[in-house]
Motif scaffolding. Structure first.
Motif, PDB file in Angstrom:
ATOM      1  N   MET A   1     -16.978   1.793  -3.925  1.00 23.08           N
ATOM      2  CA  MET A   1     -15.828   0.950  -4.501  1.00 23.08           C
ATOM      3  C   MET A   1     -16.184   0.049  -3.364  1.00 23.08           C
ATOM      4  SD  MET A   1     -11.830   1.912  -2.541  1.00 23.08           S
ATOM      5  CE  MET A   1     -11.829   3.692  -3.691  1.00 23.08           C
ATOM      6  N   LYS A   2     -15.455  -1.422  -4.641  1.00 27.72           N
ATOM      7  CA  LYS A   2     -15.599  -2.638  -3.681  1.00 27.72           C
ATOM      8  C   LYS A   2     -14.886  -2.637  -2.870  1.00 27.72           C
ATOM      9  CE  LYS A   2     -17.187  -4.565  -8.363  1.00 27.72           C
ATOM     10  NZ  LYS A   2     -17.577  -5.977  -9.014  1.00 27.72           N
ATOM     11  N   PHE A   3     -15.276  -3.370  -1.885  1.00 20.16           N
ATOM     12  CA  PHE A   3     -14.208  -3.869  -0.744  1.00 20.16           C
ATOM     13  C   PHE A   3     -12.691  -3.938  -1.280  1.00 20.16           C
ATOM     14  CE2 PHE A   3     -12.237  -6.883   2.102  1.00 20.16           C
ATOM     15  CZ  PHE A   3     -11.934  -5.606   3.605  1.00 20.16           C
ATOM     16  N   GLY A   4     -12.251  -5.601  -2.071  1.00 17.71           N
ATOM     17  CA  GLY A   4     -11.238  -5.074  -2.635  1.00 17.71           C
ATOM     18  C   GLY A   4     -10.223  -4.151  -3.201  1.00 17.71           C
ATOM     19  N   LYS A   5     -10.544  -3.403  -3.670  1.00 15.78           N
ATOM     20  CA  LYS A   5     -10.337  -2.043  -4.344  1.00 15.78           C
ATOM     21  C   LYS A   5      -9.897  -1.564  -2.851  1.00 15.78           C
ATOM     22  CE  LYS A   5     -11.740  -1.966  -9.311  1.00 15.78           C
ATOM     23  NZ  LYS A   5     -12.283  -1.068 -10.103  1.00 15.78           N
ATOM     24  N   ARG A   6     -10.539  -1.263  -1.897  1.00 17.07           N
ATOM     25  CA  ARG A   6     -11.201  -0.318  -0.976  1.00 17.07           C
ATOM     26  C   ARG A   6      -9.844  -0.648   0.221  1.00 17.07           C
ATOM     27  NH1 ARG A   6     -15.914  -0.823   1.962  1.00 17.07           N
ATOM     28  NH2 ARG A   6     -16.544   1.056   0.698  1.00 17.07           N
ATOM     29  N   LEU A   7      -9.202  -2.195   0.211  1.00 18.34           N
ATOM     30  CA  LEU A   7      -8.280  -2.786   1.004  1.00 18.34           C
ATOM     31  C   LEU A   7      -7.699  -2.972   0.289  1.00 18.34           C
ATOM     32  CD1 LEU A   7      -7.453  -5.025   3.246  1.00 18.34           C
ATOM     33  CD2 LEU A   7      -8.592  -6.748   1.837  1.00 18.34           C
ATOM     34  N   LYS A   8      -7.310  -3.205  -0.771  1.00 15.43           N
ATOM     35  CA  LYS A   8      -5.281  -2.609  -1.904  1.00 15.43           C
ATOM     36  C   LYS A   8      -5.825  -1.284  -1.349  1.00 15.43           C
ATOM     37  CE  LYS A   8      -3.498  -3.452  -5.804  1.00 15.43           C
ATOM     38  NZ  LYS A   8      -3.611  -2.893  -7.596  1.00 15.43           N
ATOM     39  N   GLN A   9      -5.897  -0.082  -1.379  1.00 20.07           N
ATOM     40  CA  GLN A   9      -5.837   0.891  -1.379  1.00 20.07           C
ATOM     41  C   GLN A   9      -5.241   1.271   0.132  1.00 20.07           C
ATOM     42  OE1 GLN A   9      -8.915   3.767  -2.960  1.00 20.07           O
ATOM     43  NE2 GLN A   9      -8.099   5.647  -1.054  1.00 20.07           N
ATOM     44  N   GLN A  10      -6.285   0.395   1.206  1.00 23.39           N
ATOM     45  CA  GLN A  10      -5.641   0.752   3.064  1.00 23.39           C
ATOM     46  C   GLN A  10      -4.316   0.281   3.039  1.00 23.39           C
ATOM     47  OE1 GLN A  10      -7.640   2.502   5.101  1.00 23.39           O
ATOM     48  NE2 GLN A  10      -5.606   2.415   6.305  1.00 23.39           N
ATOM     49  N   ILE A  11      -4.032  -1.078   2.311  1.00 24.79           N
ATOM     50  CA  ILE A  11      -2.738  -1.438   2.999  1.00 24.79           C
ATOM     51  C   ILE A  11      -1.824  -0.423   1.776  1.00 24.79           C
ATOM     52  CG2 ILE A  11      -1.514  -2.817   2.126  1.00 24.79           C
ATOM     53  CD1 ILE A  11      -4.226  -5.431   1.956  1.00 24.79           C
ATOM     54  N   GLN A  12      -2.219   0.017   1.069  1.00 28.07           N
ATOM     55  CA  GLN A  12      -1.245   0.973   0.774  1.00 28.07           C
ATOM     56  C   GLN A  12      -0.854   2.265   1.515  1.00 28.07           C
ATOM     57  OE1 GLN A  12      -2.282   1.975  -3.476  1.00 28.07           O
ATOM     58  NE2 GLN A  12      -1.786   0.015  -4.308  1.00 28.07           N
ATOM     59  N   GLU A  13      -2.096   2.459   2.500  1.00 31.51           N
ATOM     60  CA  GLU A  13      -1.426   3.987   2.970  1.00 31.51           C
ATOM     61  C   GLU A  13      -1.481   3.608   3.774  1.00 31.51           C
ATOM     62  OE1 GLU A  13      -6.229   5.275   2.509  1.00 31.51           O
ATOM     63  OE2 GLU A  13      -5.130   6.499   0.458  1.00 31.51           O
ATOM     64  N   THR A  14      -1.517   2.161   4.917  1.00 36.77           N
ATOM     65  CA  THR A  14      -1.478   1.639   5.863  1.00 36.77           C
ATOM     66  C   THR A  14       0.434   2.384   6.427  1.00 36.77           C
ATOM     67  OG1 THR A  14      -1.327   0.498   7.738  1.00 36.77           O
ATOM     68  CG2 THR A  14      -0.900  -0.224   5.860  1.00 36.77           C
ATOM     69  N   LEU A  15       0.763   1.588   7.414  1.00 34.58           N
ATOM     70  CA  LEU A  15       2.826   1.320   7.809  1.00 34.58           C
ATOM     71  C   LEU A  15       2.606   0.375   6.981  1.00 34.58           C
ATOM     72  CD1 LEU A  15       2.663   2.207  10.917  1.00 34.58           C
ATOM     73  CD2 LEU A  15       2.293   3.664   9.258  1.00 34.58           C
ATOM     74  N   PRO A  16       4.319   0.864   6.292  1.00 37.16           N
ATOM     75  CA  PRO A  16       5.319  -0.143   5.858  1.00 37.16           C
ATOM     76  C   PRO A  16       4.834  -1.431   6.640  1.00 37.16           C
ATOM     77  CG  PRO A  16       6.778   1.861   5.344  1.00 37.16           C
ATOM     78  CD  PRO A  16       5.021   1.839   6.484  1.00 37.16           C
ATOM     79  N   GLY A  17       5.373  -1.467   7.689  1.00 40.60           N
ATOM     80  CA  GLY A  17       4.892  -2.773   8.273  1.00 40.60           C
ATOM     81  C   GLY A  17       4.371  -3.788   9.098  1.00 40.60           C
ATOM     82  N   TRP A  18       2.916  -3.327   8.627  1.00 41.34           N
ATOM     83  CA  TRP A  18       1.683  -3.615   8.909  1.00 41.34           C
ATOM     84  C   TRP A  18       0.668  -4.260   7.112  1.00 41.34           C
ATOM     85  CZ3 TRP A  18      -2.206  -0.599  11.681  1.00 41.34           C
ATOM     86  CH2 TRP A  18      -1.623  -0.313  13.418  1.00 41.34           C
ATOM     87  N   ARG A  19       1.906  -3.923   6.401  1.00 40.72           N
ATOM     88  CA  ARG A  19       1.312  -4.537   4.596  1.00 40.72           C
ATOM     89  C   ARG A  19       0.666  -5.549   4.862  1.00 40.72           C
ATOM     90  NH1 ARG A  19       4.831   0.813   1.859  1.00 40.72           N
ATOM     91  NH2 ARG A  19       3.206   2.341   2.728  1.00 40.72           N
ATOM     92  N   ASP A  20       1.983  -6.993   4.944  1.00 40.85           N
ATOM     93  CA  ASP A  20       1.447  -7.946   5.410  1.00 40.85           C
ATOM     94  C   ASP A  20       0.708  -8.651   6.283  1.00 40.85           C
ATOM     95  OD1 ASP A  20       3.509  -7.925   7.423  1.00 40.85           O
ATOM     96  OD2 ASP A  20       4.673  -9.743   6.678  1.00 40.85           O
ATOM     97  N   LYS A  21       0.054  -7.964   7.034  1.00 39.95           N
ATOM     98  CA  LYS A  21      -1.052  -8.092   8.193  1.00 39.95           C
ATOM     99  C   LYS A  21      -2.269  -8.220   7.906  1.00 39.95           C
ATOM    100  CE  LYS A  21       3.818  -8.807  10.358  1.00 39.95           C
ATOM    101  NZ  LYS A  21       4.090  -9.469  10.030  1.00 39.95           N
ATOM    102  N   PHE A  22      -2.425  -7.921   6.813  1.00 42.51           N
ATOM    103  CA  PHE A  22      -4.235  -8.157   7.002  1.00 42.51           C
ATOM    104  C   PHE A  22      -4.714  -9.226   5.940  1.00 42.51           C
ATOM    105  CE2 PHE A  22      -3.501  -3.635   6.785  1.00 42.51           C
ATOM    106  CZ  PHE A  22      -4.178  -2.900   7.711  1.00 42.51           C
ATOM    107  N   VAL A  23      -6.023  -9.653   6.118  1.00 39.97           N
ATOM    108  CA  VAL A  23      -6.401 -10.524   5.572  1.00 39.97           C
ATOM    109  C   VAL A  23      -6.115 -10.564   4.153  1.00 39.97           C
ATOM    110  CG1 VAL A  23      -8.916  -9.555   5.152  1.00 39.97           C
ATOM    111  CG2 VAL A  23      -8.700 -12.382   5.596  1.00 39.97           C
ATOM    112  N   SER A  24      -5.524 -12.007   3.575  1.00 38.17           N
ATOM    113  CA  SER A  24      -5.256 -11.694   2.301  1.00 38.17           C
ATOM    114  C   SER A  24      -6.564 -12.304   1.864  1.00 38.17           C
ATOM    115  CB  SER A  24      -4.792 -13.581   2.802  1.00 38.17           C
ATOM    116  OG  SER A  24      -3.612 -13.537   3.294  1.00 38.17           O
ATOM    117  N   TYR A  25      -7.044 -11.183   1.476  1.00 36.05           N
ATOM    118  CA  TYR A  25      -8.417 -11.209   0.878  1.00 36.05           C
ATOM    119  C   TYR A  25      -8.974 -11.795  -0.774  1.00 36.05           C
ATOM    120  CZ  TYR A  25     -12.889  -9.684  -0.409  1.00 36.05           C
ATOM    121  OH  TYR A  25     -14.715  -9.257  -1.012  1.00 36.05           O
ATOM    122  N   LYS A  26      -7.931 -11.303  -1.551  1.00 40.34           N
ATOM    123  CA  LYS A  26      -7.790 -11.695  -2.639  1.00 40.34           C
ATOM    124  C   LYS A  26      -7.291 -12.974  -3.055  1.00 40.34           C
ATOM    125  CE  LYS A  26      -5.684 -10.515  -7.215  1.00 40.34           C
ATOM    126  NZ  LYS A  26      -3.909 -10.404  -7.736  1.00 40.34           N
TER     127      LYS A  26
END
Length: 269
Positions: A1-26
């Motif tokens: 799986m490409k990193f961009g897709k993995r990151l998107k999946q990880q953001i979806q699966e993390t705690l709701p309050g954390w989802r806008d705290k990840f690196v803005s890879y896109k």
């Protein structure tokens, strides 16, 4: 799986309050694409310098965001850890065998509640360790793309800067994780033994209580398992050690998984 897709999946699966705290890879990837698609710029020219400065500014903004969130969570975890220890001491002092008002039933119930809170607390810390892994990997990959597409030489010096950032350092979180596991192993097993005895006497009540535990921890459990799998995948993709390597966990997979085996509704690989 490409990193961009993995990151998107990880953001979806993390705690709701954390989802806008990840690196803005896109967004960073889009900026690299725009810079590389512009008319050819000689490395060292004024135009190239301006484009690279804009990219570095965006990277620094991302690092500030990552550091601010990581340090806030780390501080909260230190406070939560202290509060959990105080709760254990208070329950033991009041309802424990040598407490001021001994009560085996209340002591067991209160320790059971604390145990569930510790498992959830442990899970959130594993999520933060994964947060460090994922975001470091995102920055390393975007820097690699930048150098490859523009002919720049930004990756190596910038990674050296990233290695000094708070979000990269997980030593304190690793220590707290180990202390949580030690607490579960040495302070709280009495509550488990009590459950086993009750199950032998009847079984119905305990089955209901364990279902409650499972449901109570299901959300954080699911998120944490996803985080563990992501850490394993990312580290498998990093076969060599260099100054671009991932931050050291200081914990084995079994150390991270062990507390979740206590109330796990599904097997953890």
């Amino acid at each position: 799986m490409k990193f961009g897709k993995r990151l998107k999946q990880q953001i979806q699966e993390t705690l709701p309050g954390w989802r806008d705290k990840f690196v803005s890879y896109k967004d960073l990837k889009k900026l690299v694409r725009l810079i590389s698609a512009a008319p050819p710029m000689k490395n060292g020219s004024l135009e190239f310098g301006r484009a690279e400065a804009e990219f570095v500014y965006s990277l620094n903004s991302e690092i500030e965001k990552l550091n601010a969130f990581f340090m806030e969570q780390e501080e909260d975890f230190v406070i939560q850890h202290k509060e959990l220890k105080q709760r254990i001491e208070r329950v033991a002092d009041i309802w424990g065998p040598h407490g001021s008002n001994p009560s085996e039933m209340i002591y067991t119930e209160e320790m059971g509640r604390i145990k569930k809170d510790i498992v959830d607390f442990h899970g959130e810390m594993v999520l933060l360790m994964n947060y460090s892994n994922v975001n470091y990997t995102g920055l390393a990959k975007i820097l690699k793309k930048y150098d490859k597409r523009t002919g720049g030489l930004l990756r190596s010096p910038f990674i050296q800067k990233v290695l000094q950032q708070p979000f990269f350092t997980t030593d304190l979180i690793s220590k707290l994780v180990k202390e949580c596991e030690s607490t579960i192993d040495t302070v709280l097993p009495a509550a488990e033994e009590e459950e086993v005895e009750e199950k032998g006497e009847g079984g119905g009540g305990i089955r209901g209580e364990r279902e409650t535990i499972k449901v109570y921890g299901e959300g954080i459990f699911r998120n944490t398992v996803a985080a563990l799998l992501t850490m394993q995948e990312i580290r498998r993709g990093s076969s060599t050690h260099s100054h671009f390597s991932l931050p050291p966990l200081g914990l084995s997979d079994s150390d991270l998984i062990q507390p979740f085996q206590l109330n796990s509704p599904i097997p953890i690989p």
